[in-house]
Design an enzyme around this catalytic site. Structure first.
Site, PDB file in Angstrom:
ATOM      1  N   HIS A  26      -0.189   5.653   8.595  1.00  0.00           N
ATOM      2  CA  HIS A  26       1.116   6.069   9.108  1.00  0.00           C
ATOM      3  C   HIS A  26       0.951   6.836  10.414  1.00  0.00           C
ATOM      4  CE1 HIS A  26       3.667   4.940   5.686  1.00  0.00           C
ATOM      5  NE2 HIS A  26       2.692   5.355   4.896  1.00  0.00           N
ATOM      6  N   HIS A  65       4.304   7.842   0.468  1.00  0.00           N
ATOM      7  CA  HIS A  65       3.506   8.904  -0.152  1.00  0.00           C
ATOM      8  C   HIS A  65       4.103  10.281   0.145  1.00  0.00           C
ATOM      9  CE1 HIS A  65       0.494   5.887  -1.021  1.00  0.00           C
ATOM     10  NE2 HIS A  65      -0.346   6.805  -1.503  1.00  0.00           N
TER      11      HIS A  65
END
Length: 344
Positions: free
Chosen positions: A255, A201
Site C-alpha cells: 500500500h 488491513h
C-alpha cells in the site's frame, strides 16, 4: 389496683373502616399494598441472554446481510485504472509476502476483543454489556469492511508492487498507441493489484481495536478527570497495535501511505459511531455500562405490569408528579373516613 397496667382496647383493622351513611353503616375494604421489590434483577446470561438477543434479532440479521455484501464485493472485478508505461516507475516495488497475513486480521481485530469482552463479563456478569459490546464490535468491523471493499472496487488504484503482478517474468509489454500495460500475469494476482486504496488491513485493525479502545476507556473510567495517565496507556495500547499493522502495509509495499492513512481514519470513525450507538461516552460512572442496562434499571423487563407500574409511580411520586398528588388525595380521604366523616 394502683400500679397495675390497664388494658387498652384493641384498635379496629384499618383495612375495614366504618363509613356512616345516614341510618346504616358499611365497611370499605382497602386494596392490599403493592409488592415490595428490592430492585431490578441482575441481568445474567442465563436469565436475560435469550431476551436480549430477541430484542436485537433484526440487528443480527443485518450483520448477516453485511457479511453477504462483503463477500460479493470481494468476488466482483474491481475497476482497472489506466496504467501507462511512464507510471510504472512508482509501481516497481518488490512483491513481498505479508508481514501480517490476511487470516490473522480477524484474530486480533475481532476474536481478541471478544475474548476480552467475555472476560469482563465473567467478572461483572452483565449480559447487556457483553451482548452490546460484541454486537457493536461486529458492526464496526463489518461496516468498515463493506465500505473499504466498495471503495477498493470503485477506485481501482494499483498497488506499489503492481509491476511484478502484471509482469511476473520482469518483461514489460505496453500498447504501442496508448502505452497502457498489457499484463500477462496471474489474473487473481492482477485483480488484487487493483485494490490498493484504502488499506483493508488498516481499516479493519482500527475498526476492531479502535472499538476495543473505546470499550476499555469506559471500563477503566479513563476520562474521569482524575489525571491518571496510566489509564491512557491502556486505552492507547490497542491503537498502537493497529498503527503497527498499518505501518507494515507500507513496509511490505502492498500500500501507499495514503492508503493506510485513509483506511485507519475510516476504521476509527466507524468504530466511534458504533461504540456511541450502544454505550455512553466513557467519562465517569455513566460510561461504564451500555444504554440498555440503564433502561433495564429504570424499567426492568420480565417483572410484570405491576412491577413496571409501581416503579413508574415511585419515580413520579419522588418528583412531585400526578401520582404524588393522587397519593395526597388518597391520604386525605383515609383521614376523613377514620374520623367518621364522608369522603370528598
Amino acid at each position: 389496683m394502683s400500679g397495675s397496667p390497664q388494658l387498652q382496647p384493641a384498635r379496629p383493622n384499618k383495612l375495614l373502616l366504618p363509613l356512616q351513611t345516614g341510618r346504616s353503616s358499611c365497611h370499605v375494604e382497602m386494596p392490599p399494598p403493592p409488592p415490595i421489590r428490592l430492585g431490578p434483577p441482575h441481568p445474567y446470561l442465563k436469565t436475560h441472554g435469550s431476551k436480549v438477543a430477541r430484542l436485537h434479532l433484526f440487528d443480527w440479521v443485518v450483520l448477516a446481510l453485511l457479511v453477504a455484501i462483503d463477500v460479493g464485493l470481494n468476488l466482483i472485478e474491481p475497476f482497472h485504472r489506466f496504467v501507462g508505461e511512464d507510471m510504472m516507475t512508482d509501481l516497481r516495488y518488490p512483491l513481498k509476502s505479508n508481514t501480517v497475513p490476511v487470516w490473522a486480521v480477524p484474530i486480533y481485530a475481532v476474536i481478541g476483543p471478544i475474548i476480552i469482552i467475555i472476560g469482563i463479563y465473567m467478572k461483572r456478569r452483565n449480559v447487556y454489556d457483553m451482548h452490546h459490546a460484541i454486537l457493536g464490535l461486529l458492526f464496526s468491523v463489518l461496516i468498515t469492511g463493506v465500505l473499504t471493499d466498495a471503495i477498493k472496487d470503485g477506485v481501482g488504484r494499483p498497488r506499489p508492487n503492481f509491476f511484478w503482478r502484471c509482469f511476473p517474468d520482469g518483461v514489460p509489454k505496453f500498447n504501442n498507441i496508448t502505452t497502457q500495460v498489457i499484463c500477462h500475469g496471474d489474473p487473481a494476482v492482477i485483480k488484487e493489484g487493483h485494490k490498493s486504496f484504502p488499506s483493508g488491513h488498516s481499516s479493519w485493525s482500527f475498526a476492531g481495536l479502535g472499538f476495543l479502545s473505546w470499550y476499555l476507556a469506559g471500563k477503566i473510567k479513563a476520562f474521569d478527570r482524575r489525571g491518571h495517565v496510566a489509564k491512557l496507556c491502556i486505552v492507547l495500547l490497542p491503537l498502537l497495535l493497529a498503527a503497527m499493522v498499518a505501518v507494515s502495509r507500507v513496509s511490505d509495499y502492498w500500500h501507499h501511505w495514503q492508503d493506510v492513512s485513509a483506511g485507519g481514519i475510516l476504521g476509527l470513525v466507524v468504530a466511534s459511531f458504533c461504540y456511541l450507538q450502544f454505550f455512553p461516552p466513557p467519562s465517569g460512572d455513566p460510561g461504564f455500562w451500555p444504554h440498555a442496562y440503564f433502561e433495564h434499571i429504570l424499567n426492568p423487563e420480565g417483572e410484570g405490569q405491576v412491577q413496571s407500574t409501581t416503579n413508574s409511580n415511585h419515580r413520579r411520586s419522588l418528583s412531585g408528579g400526578p401520582v404524588a398528588m393522587e397519593m395526597g388525595n388518597t391520604n386525605q380521604e383515609l383521614g376523613s373516613m377514620e374520623e367518621g366523616r364522608p369522603a370528598g
